[in-house]
Design a protein around this motif. Structure first.
Motif, short mmCIF file in Angstrom:
data_model
loop_
_atom_site.label_atom_id
_atom_site.label_comp_id
_atom_site.label_asym_id
_atom_site.label_seq_id
_atom_site.Cartn_x
_atom_site.Cartn_y
_atom_site.Cartn_z
N LEU A 218 35.79 27.02 38.93
CA LEU A 218 37.04 26.61 39.57
C LEU A 218 38.24 27.27 38.90
N LYS A 219 38.19 27.40 37.58
CA LYS A 219 39.30 28.05 36.87
C LYS A 219 39.47 29.49 37.34
N PHE A 220 38.34 30.17 37.56
CA PHE A 220 38.41 31.55 38.05
C PHE A 220 38.74 31.60 39.53
N GLY A 221 38.18 30.68 40.30
CA GLY A 221 38.29 30.77 41.75
C GLY A 221 39.53 30.17 42.36
N LEU A 222 40.11 29.15 41.74
CA LEU A 222 41.26 28.47 42.35
C LEU A 222 42.44 29.40 42.67
N PRO A 223 42.72 30.41 41.84
CA PRO A 223 43.81 31.32 42.21
C PRO A 223 43.58 32.03 43.55
N PHE A 224 42.34 32.06 43.99
CA PHE A 224 42.06 32.72 45.26
C PHE A 224 42.47 31.87 46.46
N ILE A 225 42.75 30.58 46.24
CA ILE A 225 43.22 29.75 47.36
C ILE A 225 44.59 30.22 47.82
N PRO A 226 45.63 30.21 46.95
CA PRO A 226 46.91 30.74 47.42
C PRO A 226 46.84 32.22 47.76
N THR A 227 45.97 32.95 47.07
CA THR A 227 45.84 34.38 47.33
C THR A 227 45.30 34.64 48.73
N THR A 228 44.13 34.07 49.02
CA THR A 228 43.49 34.34 50.31
C THR A 228 44.22 33.64 51.44
N PHE A 229 44.75 32.44 51.17
CA PHE A 229 45.53 31.75 52.20
C PHE A 229 46.73 32.59 52.60
N SER A 230 47.42 33.14 51.61
CA SER A 230 48.58 34.00 51.90
C SER A 230 48.14 35.29 52.58
#
Length: 504
Positions: A218-230
């Motif tokens: 989750l620590k590695f993957g969570l930044p991909f939420i705002p990244t991929t959402f944007s």
């Protein structure tokens, strides 16, 4: 080492692209049918549903696709690799159940907000169910990618495609279900293939869950939420705003034009990305001359990609005229503009390498959020004034800014000596030829077709026989041609020696 890496990338990319190629061919063959059985409003509804799903799948997956690839490749034992896959699977199951339960509570509100009326709620409900199924498909496909099972991925893709086509034809032509038929067809094919993929994953890997591993992923993957959402907003916000400022009919025309460059993008960029992000990017980082390899891979892939988009852009009027119903003809202008934007967008795949290698994924949301905001602001201001073509040009601006932002963000994190001189020459010549081609547009469709054929050959010939390729690259090309047939290599060498560009 460079040639070995290029060949491995090429081999797996080709296998992955076969599924994309089949999908593209099927789309081309079926497009005349779909555009005659589906109204522009139907196409608009499908575009909006796909856009909503693309946004929500990002939150549901929570960055576990790149996290699974990262932790799987860094695991030092088979047991730990199995833990990575099993933990990812169970997280996505729970996340998916929570999200679909919440979404069904607000389906009427979503229909009113995005489809202008609650009477379209059935499309929202089908989209929610497809969202859950899509999460399982993505997990299974990612498992095949990280294990380099490109042949099995191809079989799954072709099976899903065949089922989808058969179901679509039945639901749309026989039952006359229009947009609902498209969604029913996708749902049926996705459920069948999704069950098979999950079964394969469970049998070959097991489904063990590790809570401590979940925290690290989750620590590695969570930044991909705002990244991929944007990123999804950057790609698809125009489809959500067009109905507000224009009409669902305009969304249909725009969506059709947008579809062609993205079919090509799926064929090339997505196929390359499956093997690149899943394993090869990390393997190159462990090599001594990794910087040179990264730079060359960038040049070679972007060159192939830009040439492919150039061919589509040049031939766009004829392609749309042949494949779509007459009321969709103006979509060819959208094809051309979006195709140029996609060329700029392709660079970012290599500019962000440092984020993955150096665990700097928290940098990624910066460029993605800024680009999404730029796209939304431009569309909000220009769509009411200039219609759907403004959305196309806004996409070009957004993709250009996006790639530039990524370059400056990561150039110090992970320096790579990209060959900007060569790539700038490629883009400059390509855009110049497109402008000349469009200035000579002919009303006679047959003459226009032959003119497009002539222009489609100019850029590839300039690259192969001009100064673009370096001497060792021309020798390597000749060697590869010799493996196909000695006469072909000999012919290329003679033409190269007689090239008027070289003599000049």
């Amino acid at each position: 080492m460079l040639r070995k890496t290029i060949k491995e990338l090429g081999l797996h990319s080709i296998i992955y692209s076969l599924g994309g190629f089949a999908s593209v061919i099927a789309s081309i063959i079926l497009l005349p049918i779909y555009t005659r059985f589906l109204s522009r409003t139907d196409y608009g509804i499908i575009e909006v549903i796909d856009t909503i799903r693309a946004q929500l799948i990002v939150i549901l997956l929570a960055g576990f696709v790149p996290a699974m690839a990262k932790f799987y490749n860094e695991a030092n034992s088979e047991d730990k690799k199995r833990d990575v896959v099993g933990t990812s699977f169970w997280f996505i199951v729970v996340s998916g159940l929570v999200w679909i339960a919440l979404l069904f509570l607000f389906d009427n509100a979503l229909a009113e907000q995005f489809l202008t009326s609650a009477k379209f709620v059935v499309y929202i409900d089908l989209g929610i169910i497809l969202l859950f199924i899509q999460a399982f498909l993505t997990t299974g496909e990612s498992y095949l990618n990280i294990r380099k099972k490109s042949q099995l991925f191809l079989i799954a893709s072709l099976s899903r495609l065949g089922l989808n086509i058969a179901a679509n034809l039945y639901f749309i032509i026989v039952l006359r279900l229009q947009a609902r038929g498209m969604l029913y067809g996708e749902l049926l094919s996705s459920v069948i293939v999704g069950i098979v993929l999950v079964g394969y994953l469970a049998k070959t890997n097991g489904l063990r869950f590790r809570s401590r591993l979940l925290v690290n992923m989750l620590k590695f993957g969570l930044p991909f939420i705002p990244t991929t959402f944007s990123a999804t907003l950057m790609h698809k916000a125009d489809r959500l705003l067009l109905p507000r400022f224009t009409s669902l009919q305009d969304v249909g025309v725009y969506g059709l034009g947008y579809r062609f460059p993205f079919m090509l993008n799926s064929l090339l960029l997505d196929s390359f990305g499956r093997i690149w992000y899943a394993s090869v990017m990390y393997e190159i980082a462990a090599q001594k001359d990794y910087q040179k390899i990264y730079a060359k891979v960038t040049t070679y892939f972007v060159t192939v990609y830009v040439v492919a988009q150039y061919l589509l852009i040049i031939m766009a009027p004829t392609i749309v005229r042949i494949l779509a119903a007459p009321e969709y003809f103006q979509a060819w202008k959208v094809v051309q503009v979006i195709g140029i934007g996609m060329c700029f967008y392709s660079f970012h795949n290599f500019f962000v390498t440092g984020a993955f290698i150096k665990n700097k994924t928290w940098y990624l949301p910066v460029s993605h959020i800024l680009a999404a905001c730029i796209n939304i602001a431009l569309n909000w201001y220009l769509l009411p004034r200039y219609g759907y073509m403004a959305a196309a040009w806004n996409t070009v601006i957004t993709y250009l800014v996006f790639s530039i932002l990524n370059f400056f963000l990561f150039r110090k994190v992970y320096p790579i000596p990209f060959e900007f001189g060569r790539l700038g020459f490629l883009l400059g010549i390509g855009i110049g030829l497109v402008l000349i081609n469009n200035a000579l547009f002919l009303q006679n469709s047959i003459l226009e077709f032959f003119k497009e054929l002539v222009f489609s050959t100019i850029l590839p010939l300039l690259l192969v026989f001009g100064p673009y390729l370096e001497h060792d690259e021309k020798e390597s090309l000749a060697e590869e041609l010799k493996k196909i047939h000695p006469a072909l290599a000999s012919f290329y060498t003679r033409l190269q020696q007689k090239s008027w560009i070289k003599k000049k």
